[in-house]
Design a protein around this motif. Sequence first.
Motif, short mmCIF file in Angstrom:
data_model
loop_
_atom_site.label_atom_id
_atom_site.label_comp_id
_atom_site.label_asym_id
_atom_site.label_seq_id
_atom_site.Cartn_x
_atom_site.Cartn_y
_atom_site.Cartn_z
N MET A 109 0.85 -1.24 -0.03
CA MET A 109 0.00 -0.05 0.08
C MET A 109 0.88 1.13 -0.04
O MET A 109 0.83 2.22 -0.87
CB MET A 109 -0.82 -0.15 1.17
N LEU A 110 1.83 1.27 0.92
CA LEU A 110 2.67 2.34 1.03
C LEU A 110 3.52 2.81 -0.20
O LEU A 110 3.64 3.77 -0.75
CB LEU A 110 3.60 2.23 2.21
N GLU A 111 3.96 1.65 -0.74
CA GLU A 111 4.73 1.70 -1.97
C GLU A 111 3.83 2.46 -3.24
O GLU A 111 4.37 3.01 -3.98
CB GLU A 111 5.37 0.35 -2.46
N ASN A 112 2.55 2.22 -2.97
CA ASN A 112 1.72 2.56 -4.17
C ASN A 112 1.00 3.96 -3.85
O ASN A 112 0.35 4.58 -4.45
CB ASN A 112 0.42 1.79 -4.33
N ILE A 113 1.53 4.62 -2.62
CA ILE A 113 1.06 5.79 -2.30
C ILE A 113 2.01 6.96 -2.78
O ILE A 113 3.10 7.11 -2.46
CB ILE A 113 1.02 6.25 -1.05
N ASN A 114 1.68 8.04 -3.80
CA ASN A 114 2.37 8.98 -4.25
C ASN A 114 1.97 10.40 -4.25
O ASN A 114 0.90 10.61 -5.19
CB ASN A 114 2.96 8.59 -5.66
#
Length: 290
Positions: free
Chosen positions: A234-239
């Motif tokens: 999830m965090l990797e996909n938060i931009n």
Amino acid sequence: MRYEGDIYRPPSEAYSYILQITIGCAHNKCTFCGSFKAKKFRIRHLDEVFEDLEMARRYYKRVERIFLADGDALVCKNSYLLAVLEKIEELFPECDRVSIYGRGTDILRKTDEELLELKAHNLGMIYMGVESGNPEILRRIQKGETREQMIEAVKKSEGLGIPVSLTFLSGIGGRELWRENAIDTGTIISEMEPSYASFLTLMLVPGTPLYDQYKRGEFELLRPDEVLKEAELMLENINVTKKCVFRSNHASNYVSLKGDLPIDKEAMIQKLRVAQHHSEMWKDERFRML
Ligand code: SF4
């Protein structure tokens, strides 16, 4: 000062005076949520609400924050909410923020002018449960609103200067949809650009439809290390491009995370990667709670 049934508030409202303007949740259909199943929804009569405020004024010397409960109190008509906010201004001039639980559809139902009126009378935060960014999960849990509606609602509120604090549920896709939950939740946060976002971790509540699905073998819970892997994705996909205060330090979480996005993203991902292989970092199941 008089409360009906169990009262729920966001962790960050721990020191706020809680004023119950509605009883229960007007939607009350989410399959994982047991918070208001015992309550039949109604909006409290204004006279009762004013009496509560007057009681609170006699009891508390100083009230800086007030939280309007129950479940989705923003569902109330603007004229009602304005009457409550005006009474608060009259009785609690020292109060610097009123906040409320709301759904995306509540925000969308109000015009910009209506939301700005609420803001002018001190409404300073809307707490909203998004749960997941994945359309199929939202359908399965009977959220009653779509990914697109929630994105539009958050952008509308934030654009008008009313910050939104969002909650998401790790594990709500079960083992079948964990990857979809992770990626689509990351991307929905990127699109929404909320001021605040937090991850809670799913805990099954007896008496809810999701609990029954689990008992029948139709829903599989993630193990703690899988929850952490999902949170990592999830965090990797938060931009996000503007600051988002991120928290995953709720009593339901296995590992506590705290930081500002985007600057603390990599450090939080690293902590999750390490924690997946170190069970001594996980909160004991006995101490997890909602
Ligand atoms: S999760 Fe929120 S909207 Fe859904 S039933 Fe519970 S209180 Fe209502």
